[in-house]
Design an enzyme around this catalytic site. Structure first.
Site: not given
Length: 582
Positions: A191, A383
């Site tokens: 991430k 996402s």
């Protein structure tokens, strides 16, 4: 006195009514002066659809009533939806002999360019021709133009063909100088959306994922150009190392990238050679704006197939991108419309608010219970963009779509050192231990960091569960490919995050098949607003957004990222900022 008040009040009311009527007359006159003429275009024999590819490509365009404020040098938006519709009309209309592409500096993602390229390949199946010309080709425009029957280049032009790169800007040193510490809590080794604030270079995990997806996009481009131009993939790769942008145009001809070196004034004669006997007459070039007004031969059909567009960041702005409350209303409206038999959910989003993503996800579960739901991915569905995609009965992506990035983060700035530098002091009175908890004025305490991390972990587990339910996988299987990692559509197909590779038209066909309907009308949501609606709506800070977009062009994206930071409250499911694949 009563009579005086009576006449005074009547006068005031009269003035107000007159002012309102005058205002509507003014807007009506302004609308008639500024709105584009929607006269129907009648095509003549020997017509050639001339498509100028420049400016910024967006999923959909709407009339801009404030265009006159932005100046003649404003960046022009061109809608992917309108390009695809025009190519389809050009294929079906017997008066259109072919398409002539003028390839400029079009700002677009690779997946969107592939949508146009796919439509052009489908157009060629009609037996009609495509001729492409450019003063100089950008790499994306050359990839698109390679599908043409003839690729033409100006004698002193160039072809950009040098491979793909992805650059990330890091802000940590700048923030350190300002005295601002970004306090990050996240889940997902890959991430990397937060890395620009805490690192000065890519982490090993981020470098690994970027390496994989840029090579996937590049290999796909090489394969398609190789097939179209008949140049071996290994030769194309070798040519890319020569930086053709800075080589003479003759070399691109020798290597087989282009078919002829010609000046723009010579293009018309080359077009005529493709028109056979009809080429004895002068071709009639039909501009994109005129082609939009060519009516399609469509009959009224009460059976509808809906395409719902979800474009931009999720709840990152009140005037730009996806506003979850508005999108939920649209989804619910379509779900309750009995005339709509199937839905294509078109996503082009790198994510945003985790809360907003969950609201959209829930609305889609309700819709899916009533009718087939097919997801079509554009440049991004990552996402939060994947969060709202995972509920689809089937998911279709382009090979070069960027998707996945299943991970979440939270960030709170600590401006304590900045406060010291500029002489600010804080004092507080509180009733409980956590009354002043998680503030921007100081660093997290260990307890506060633990609370934040637990909050982020809960959101991540929910995200993973949503994906597992939607994809009919276990949470362990999702976690193995999650960790915030970004995948291309091609890679995502291999690991089960998408079902098929294809374009928006493929998704529409699949939705019709799922609903078992042969005859239907495609209805797009949310509906485009007409000129007057846009004008009235624009009397707000939306005018500022429109103005900045037109003036800043591509640079608006960087401005938007910085300005959106002030709206980043809560937990986010967002792919890396500024991912731009060149």
């Amino acid at each position: 006195m009563k009579q005086f008040l009576k006449y005074t009040l009547a006068t005031i009311v009269g003035i107000l009514i007159a002012s309102i009527i005058t205002m509507f007359i003014f807007f009506g006159m302004l609308g008639s002066l500024l709105s584009p003429k929607e006269a129907v275009t009648t095509l003549k024999p020997n017509s050639v659809y001339q498509l100028d590819l420049s400016g910024s490509l967006v999923e959909r365009t709407e009339d801009n009533p404030f265009e006159f404020l932005t100046g003649r040098y404003a960046e022009t938006n061109i809608g992917l939806d309108e390009i695809l519709a025009n190519i389809r009309k050009a294929k079906d209309n017997p008066n259109i002999a072919g398409i002539q592409l003028n390839c400029g500096a079009l700002s677009a993602g690779y997946a969107s360019v592939t949508e146009i390229r796919d439509a052009l390949a489908d157009f060629k199946e009609s037996g009609k021709f495509i001729v492409a010309y450019a003063d100089s080709y950008t790499q994306k425009m050359y990839y698109l133009a390679s599908v043409a029957d003839q690729v033409l280049l100006n004698p002193i032009g160039s072809v950009e063909f040098q491979g793909i790169s992805s650059t990330t800007m890091f802000y940590k040193n700048m923030l350190d100088k300002l005295g601002i510490e970004m306090q990050i809590v996240k889940v997902g080794e890959f991430k990397s959306a937060v890395e620009p604030y805490i690192n000065t270079k890519m982490s090993d995990a981020n470098r690994q994922q970027v390496t994989v997806y840029v090579n996937s996009i590049w290999q796909n481009l090489l394969n398609e150009v190789s097939e179209a131009r008949g140049i071996a993939v290994n030769r194309l790769s070798a040519y890319a190392d020569e930086a053709l942008s800075f080589r003479e145009a003759q070399k691109t001809l020798d290597y087989g990238f282009v078919d002829q070196l010609v000046y723009q004034s010579e293009v018309e004669e080359i077009v005529k050679t493709y028109m056979g006997e009809t080429g004895k007459s002068k071709p009639v070039f039909v501009k994109h704006s005129a082609m939009k007004n060519v009516p399609e031969d469509k009959k009224y059909n009460k059976t509808k197939l809906a395409v719902i567009y979800a474009v931009g960041g999720i709840d990152m702005s009140e005037t730009d991108g996806i506003v979850s409350k508005k999108l939920v209303k649209t989804i619910n409206k379509v779900a309750d419309d009995d005339a709509v038999k199937a839905v294509v959910f078109r996503i082009n989003s790198g994510g945003g608010s985790a809360y907003g993503s969950e609201q959209i996800w829930y609305a889609l579960t309700r819709l899916k219970a009533k009718k087939p739901l097919i997801v079509s991915m554009g440049d991004y569905a990552a996402s939060g963009g994947y969060y709202i995609a995972c509920m689809g009965d089937q998911i279709i992506a382009q090979p070069n779509t960027l998707t996945g990035s299943i991970g979440v983060f939270g960030q709170i700035p600590n401006i304590g050192k900045l406060s010291e530098k500029i002489g600010l002091n804080y004092d507080v009175v509180k009733t409980n231990k956590m009354s002043e908890g998680i503030t921007i004025h100081r660093a997290f305490t260990p307890e506060e960091r633990g609370i934040m991390q637990n909050y982020v972990n809960q959101t991540y587990e929910l995200f993973v569960q949503r994906c597992a339910d939607g994809r009919d996988m276990t949470t362990a299987q999702i976690k193995a490919i999650a960790e915030g990692r970004v995948w291309t559509g091609e890679n995502a197909l291999e690991i089960g995050l998408v079902d098929k590779l294809g374009n928006l038209n493929d998704a529409i066909a699949l939705a019709a098949q799922a609903a078992n309907i042969d005859s239907y009308a495609v209805a797009e949501y949310p509906a485009k607003e007409d000129f007057m609606s846009q004008l009235l709506k624009g009397m707000s800070d939306d005018v500022e957004t429109r103005f900045l977009k037109s003036k800043l062009g591509d640079r608006y994206n960087a401005f938007r990222e910085i300005s959106n930071m002030e709206n980043m409250n809560g937990i986010f499911a967002l792919m890396p900022f500024g991912v731009e694949v060149r």
